[in-house]
Motif scaffolding. Structure first.
Motif, short mmCIF file in Angstrom:
data_model
loop_
_atom_site.label_atom_id
_atom_site.label_comp_id
_atom_site.label_asym_id
_atom_site.label_seq_id
_atom_site.Cartn_x
_atom_site.Cartn_y
_atom_site.Cartn_z
N LEU A 719 -25.75 17.81 47.03
CA LEU A 719 -26.19 16.83 48.08
C LEU A 719 -26.99 17.74 48.90
O LEU A 719 -26.40 18.76 49.44
CB LEU A 719 -25.01 16.02 48.80
N MET A 720 -27.95 17.24 49.19
CA MET A 720 -28.93 18.41 50.14
C MET A 720 -29.34 17.29 51.37
O MET A 720 -29.68 16.06 51.14
CB MET A 720 -30.22 18.65 49.54
N ASP A 721 -29.56 17.99 52.43
CA ASP A 721 -29.75 17.01 53.58
C ASP A 721 -31.31 16.91 53.66
O ASP A 721 -31.64 15.96 54.32
CB ASP A 721 -29.19 17.66 55.13
N LYS A 722 -31.92 17.42 52.92
CA LYS A 722 -33.56 17.29 52.65
C LYS A 722 -34.06 18.00 51.42
O LYS A 722 -33.30 19.05 51.17
CB LYS A 722 -34.34 17.93 53.89
N ASP A 723 -35.17 17.58 50.92
CA ASP A 723 -35.41 18.14 49.75
C ASP A 723 -36.94 18.70 49.70
O ASP A 723 -37.39 19.27 48.76
CB ASP A 723 -35.50 17.33 48.49
#
Length: 822
Positions: A719-723
Motif C-alpha cells: 500500500l502506497m500513500d501516493k503513486d
C-alpha cells in the motif's frame, strides 16, 4: 545566482565523520569525502547500540562531523552582500568560510544567519564553506536529537541595501467582517559606505494567488546601519485563518533604486485573532474552541532528525483525522518548514524555546537531577551566554506564522530548582504517580513562605522566567507567554508564573480546581497530558481549561531510561511508523463529532478487566481508569484465539449504543453511558469468524467495524500513500507491506521477515515496523513485521521515470507497485 533571490543551498555538500580539528582550511583535500545533499542526520545512519549510545538519545551515537561545500563567488555581483541561513545544526556548530571562522553557535535548534560577504574570494573564484558539528556530548538531551546539518540551508545574494532573513514582521491589529488592517514592519539593512534612498512596495496576494492590495513609499537608510519601516495596508473582505481553514496570504516586499528592482522578499501570514479567557478558555476569530493538542518531538522515526516534509504531512494529517487540532513542539523550536506546513494545514502550534534554563536536568532519568559527566552536558551550560540571542533569532524567524498561538519559554521548569520542589512538600515526587493524583500538602501561602526561606540560589526561577518573558514580549505581544509547569504550586508561590500570561500544567489535572481557586486571575490549560479519558473529561467539566496537549501524538526516539532494547518512548497515539494505536481510536472517539468505532480484543487471562460476582467486567488496576498513565493497556487488533478461549472485547466509540455480533449472532446491545471509563466491554468465548460492532445514535445505525479471523500467510499487500511524486529530491512515498491470508484479509497476529525490492531511480530512506523495542537497523531493505506489517520510505531524486516496488518473504512475493516520478 540572481541578486535579491533566496536560493536553495542544500545540494552537493561533502561530509566526513572526523574529530580532526583543522579541516576548515581551503587546502584540505576533500576529494574522497562522502557526497550528499542536505538535510542530513548522521546518527540515524548507525545501528542501535547499547554500548556506544545512551538510552536517553535512542542508543545512537554522536561524534564530530565536518561538512564542506564549494561554491563560486557570484559573477557581476559587485557590490553585493551574501547571506547564508542554516535552519538547524545539531549542535555546537562552528562555521568557516575560506578557512576563517565566521561564527560558533552551541544550540542545536536555532536558525543561524551569517553574512559571508567579507570572507569571499574575488568574483568567479572558488570558495569553501566548512561546518564543524561537535555532538561528542551524545547524551546531552532527554530525547533523540540527531547529529549534523539536519535542517535546510538557504543563500541570499543581494545589493548592499536589502531586507535580511526574518526582516519582516506582519500583524493584523484590526479585523472585522468587512476589512482588516495588515501592519508590516520591515527591517532594511544598508551595508554600503554611503546613505541610500529607495522605494519600498508592498503587494498582498490572497489565498487564491490574486493580488488584492498595494502600498508604497520612499525611504532613507543611513550607511552601515539598519532601519525599521512600518506601513499599514487595508484588506477588504478578509478570509480568516482558522483551525482546519488555512487561509494563508502572502505579502511581497520589493525594494527599488533608480526604478530598478533590487530585491523581492515574500512573507506568508494569516489574518486571524486569538484570545485566551481566564474563565471561558480559548477563542479564535471570536469563536470558543477547545485545544485538542498533542506534543511532538522533532524526529521522524526512520529518518531521525532530518525529516522530509512528506513524512510530517502524512503524520500530521493522520493526527488531524483523529481530531487533533494543535501541536506543542516539545521541547524546542521546530523547523521553519514544519511551521509552514502547520500554516497550510490549519493546525495550531505552541512554539517552545527551551527545556533547560539556568541549571541542568538529568538526561538519563528524569527528576534525579544528577549531572556529572561530559557526554550529558546540555544547553544549561550555554544558557547564560546564549539564551537571549537564541530566543531572538527563533522569534524573528517564526513570528509571522498564523499557526503559532503561544510562546512557551520553558518545559517542566521546576525540576532543577531545588527550593521550588522542597517548598511544595512533594519531597518524594516521582514519575510513578504520587504528584499526579494528590494535592500539595500545603496551601499557597505556606508554599510561598517556605520558598522564601529556601531560595538562596544564584539563579532563581522567578527572575529567569521574567527575563525570558520580557525578551519574548519585546519581539511579539500578539501571543501569550506560557511555560509548562510540572509543580505549578511551587511556580505560582515563587512568582515565576507572574511573568506568564498563562500557565501550562504538566500532568496536574488534579490541581485545576485548586489552582483556579487560589489564582483566579491566571489563565491555565494542560500542556502535557496523558492520552486517557480522564484527562479529556477534566477539560469538558471545566470551561476555564482551554484544552490539552497529549504526551505524545507520535512515539519518539529516546527517553529510554537504560531499558535496552527499548529505543523509543511509546506513549504516542501513533507508533514510530505512523500506524494507529488503541489510544488513537479512543481520543478520536472523544475529539470527533462524527461517528467513530473501533474494536480491540485480549485474552481474558491477560486483560485488565475481570468479571465481578455479577459477571460484570471491572477494571482491576490500581486507581482504575481515573489513574491511567502514559501507556495504553495491552490489547490486540485481531480476532485469532483458541476455540472456546475466554476473551474480552473492547469497543472505543462515541456512539450512544453499540451492539456486538459474532457470526451474525448478537452478543448484546449496550449503552456507552453505562461505562465510566468510556470503554465498552464484552466477555466473549472465542469462536472463529467475524466479530462486528454496530454503533447506534438517535437516528438509527450509524457506523460499524469488524475483525475477521485470519488464516495462514499467503500473500503480501503493498500500500502506497501516493503513486505519483515529483523529481525534486524532496517528495517521499510511504510503502506499507501488509501480510494477508488467502482471502486477502490483513493478518495482524503473525510476523514474517520482509525483503523489499526497488527498481528505478529513487533513494531508499529506510525501513521500520513501528515497534518501540525493535533495534533493527533503519538503513536496510529487510525488516521483521510487527502486528503483521512494516514500512519502507522512498524519496525522489532528480530523475523522472518509473520505480517498481515488490516485497517478498519465505517464497511469497507481492504484486508490483508502480511509482511514477514526474
Amino acid at each position: 545566482m540572481m541578486k535579491g533571490q533566496i536560493m536553495d543551498f542544500n545540494d552537493h555538500w561533502k561530509f566526513l565523520l572526523s574529530g580532526e580539528s583543522s579541516l576548515e582550511k581551503m587546502s584540505v583535500d576533500d576529494t574522497h569525502w562522502r557526497m550528499m545533499d542536505l538535510p542530513h542526520d548522521w546518527s540515524v545512519e548507525f545501528p542501535f547500540d547499547e554500548d556506544l549510545g545512551e538510552g536517553c538519545t535512542g542508543y545512537l551515537p554522536g561524534g564530530i562531523g565536518w561538512y564542506r561545500k564549494h561554491f563560486m563567488t557570484p559573477e557581476d555581483s559587485d557590490p553585493c552582500s551574501v547571506l547564508l541561513n542554516f535552519d538547524g545544526i545539531y549542535n555546537h556548530a562552528t562555521i568557516f568560510v575560506n578557512g576563517q571562522e565566521v561564527t560558533h553557535r552551541p544550540y542545536g535548534y536555532v536558525p543561524i544567519t551569517i553574512n559571508v560577504t567579507d570572507y569571499l574570494r574575488p568574483q568567479g573564484e572558488d570558495n569553501v564553506i566548512a561546518v564543524r558539528v561537535d555532538h561528542s556530548r551524545y547524551a546531552d538531551s532527554r530525547w533523540y536529537t540527531g547529529s549534523g546539518i539536519y535542517r535546510k540551508v538557504k543563500m541570499m545574494v543581494v545589493e548592499p541595501l536589502y531586507i535580511p532573513f526574518g526582516g519582516t514582521y506582519v500583524t493584523t491589529p484590526v479585523i472585522d467582517h468587512d476589512q482588516a488592517t495588515v501592519h508590516v514592519d520591515v527591517t532594511v539593512a544598508n551595508d554600503a559606505a554611503h546613505d541610500s534612498t529607495f522605494k519600498m512596495v508592498h503587494e498582498i496576494m490572497d489565498p487564491h494567488g490574486k493580488k488584492i492590495a498595494e502600498v508604497n513609499g520612499t525611504f532613507h537608510v543611513p550607511h552601515e546601519s539598519q532601519k525599521n519601516i512600518a506601513m499599514d495596508i487595508t484588506v477588504t473582505s478578509p478570509l480568516l485563518w482558522d483551525v482546519l481553514k488555512p487561509n494563508v496570504y502572502q505579502i511581497t516586499t520589493s525594494l527599488y533604486k533608480d526604478a530598478d528592482k533590487i530585491q523581492s522578499y515574500t512573507t506568508s501570514f494569516g489574518i486571524r485573532s486569538i484570545r485566551f479567557d481566564v474563565n471561558e478558555g480559548f477563542f479564535i476569530n471570536g469563536t470558543n474552541r477547545l485545544i485538542k493538542g498533542v506534543c511532538l518531538h522533532h524526529d521522524g522515526g526512520i529518518v531521525g532528525a532530518a525529516v522530509p516534509m512528506g513524512v510530517w504531512e502524512r503524520r500530521l494529517k493522520k493526527l488531524m483525522e483523529g481530531g487533533c487540532n494543535a501541536i506543542r513542539c516539545a521541547h524546542n523550536p521546530p523547523s521553519e518548514e514544519f511551521l509552514d506546513l502547520c500554516d497550510r494545514l490549519g493546525l495550531l502550534v505552541q512554539n517552545e524555546f527551551f527545556d533547560e534554563w539556568d541549571n541542568p536536568k538529568d538526561k538519563r532519568l528524569n527528576t534525579y537531577e544528577r549531572h556529572d559527566d561530559y557526554i550529558s552536558r546540555g544547553y544549561a551550560e550555554d544558557f547564560q551566554k546564549w539564551a537571549e540571542k537564541d530566543l531572538h533569532d527563533i522569534m524573528i524567524r517564526d513570528r509571522n506564522h498564523p499557526c503559532i498561538i503561544q510562546w512557551s519559554i520553558g518545559n517542566e521548569i521546576e525540576w532543577p530548582y531545588a527550593p521550588v520542589i522542597k517548598a511544595t512538600g512533594y519531597f518524594d515526587a516521582d514519575a510513578s504517580g504520587n504528584y499526579f493524583w494528590t494535592q500539595p500538602p500545603y496551601g499557597p501561602e505556606k508554599i510561598k513562605e517556605r520558598y522564601q526561606q529556601l531560595s538562596k540560589e544564584t539563579y532563581t526561577i522567578e527572575k529567569t522566567a521574567q527575563k525570558l518573558s520580557d525578551w519574548t514580549k519585546a519581539l511579539d505581544t500578539t501571543r501569550p507567554v506560557i511555560a509548562n509547569c510540572i509543580l505549578p504550586s511551587g511556580s505560582h508561590a515563587a512568582g515565576a508564573t507572574d511573568a506568564m500570561d498563562m500557565v501550562g500544567y504538566s500532568y496536574r489535572r488534579i490541581m485545576y480546581d485548586f489552582l483556579h481557586e487560589a489564582y483566579p486571575d491566571k489563565i491555565m490549560m494542560g500542556t502535557e497530558n496523558l492520552g486517557q479519558w480522564h484527562e479529556w473529561k477534566a477539560v469538558l467539566d471545566r470551561p476555564f481549561i482551554s484544552g490539552i496537549y497529549i504526551w505524545t501524538g507520535i512515539d519518539y526516539l529516546g527517553e529510554s531510561h537504560n531499558a535496552w532494547p527499548k529505543k523509543s518512548t511509546h506513549s504516542g497515539l501513533l507508533n514510530l511508523a505512523g500506524f494507529e494505536k488503541p489510544s488513537y481510536h479512543m481520543m478520536k472517539s472523544l475529539w470527533l463529532e462524527e461517528p467513530v468505532i473501533a474494536i480491540y480484543t485480549q485474552k481474558a487471562s491477560n486483560s485488565i478487566f475481570k468479571p465481578n460476582a455479577s459477571g460484570v467486567l471491572e477494571d482491576t488496576t490500581q486507581g482504575g481508569w481515573e489513574q491511567r498513565l502514559w501507556y495504553w493497556h495491552t490489547t490486540n487488533p485481531y480476532w485469532n484465539y483458541t476455540e472456546g478461549e475466554e476473551t474480552v472485547v473492547e469497543v472505543y466509540t462515541n456512539c450512544q449504543e453499540v451492539e456486538l455480533f459474532l457470526n451474525d449472532t448478537s452478543l448484546g446491545r449496550k449503552a456507552l453511558e453505562a461505562f465510566d471509563d468510556h470503554i465498552m466491554k464484552w466477555a466473549v468465548p472465542f469462536s472463529s469468524g467475524q466479530l462486528t460492532a454496530v454503533g447506534y445514535n438517535d437516528k438509527g445505525p450509524s457506523t460499524d467495524t469488524s475483525l475477521i479471523t485470519t488464516g495462514d500467510i499467503t500473500g503480501i499487500e503493498l500500500l502506497m500513500d501516493k503513486d505519483v511524486i515529483h523529481a525534486n529530491k524532496e517528495d517521499v512515498v510511504h510503502v506499507t507491506a501488509q501480510l494477508v491470508d488467502g482471502q486477502h484479509h490483513p493478518i495482524r497476529c503473525r510476523e514474517a521477515v520482509i525483503d523489499f525490492h526497488v527498481e528505478g531511480d529513487c533513494r531508499i530512506l529506510g525501513v521500520d515496523n513501528g515497534y518501540y523495542a525493535s533495534t533493527q537497523n533503519f538503513q536496510s531493505t529487510q525488516i521483521n513485521t510487527h502486528e503483521g506489517r512494516c514500512l519502507m520510505l522512498l524519496q525522489a531524486q532528480d530523475i523522472k521515470g518509473l520505480v517498481r516496488i515488490t516485497a517478498s518473504s519465505q517464497g511469497i512475493t507481492s504484486s508490483v507497485a508502480d511509482l511514477h516520478i514526474q
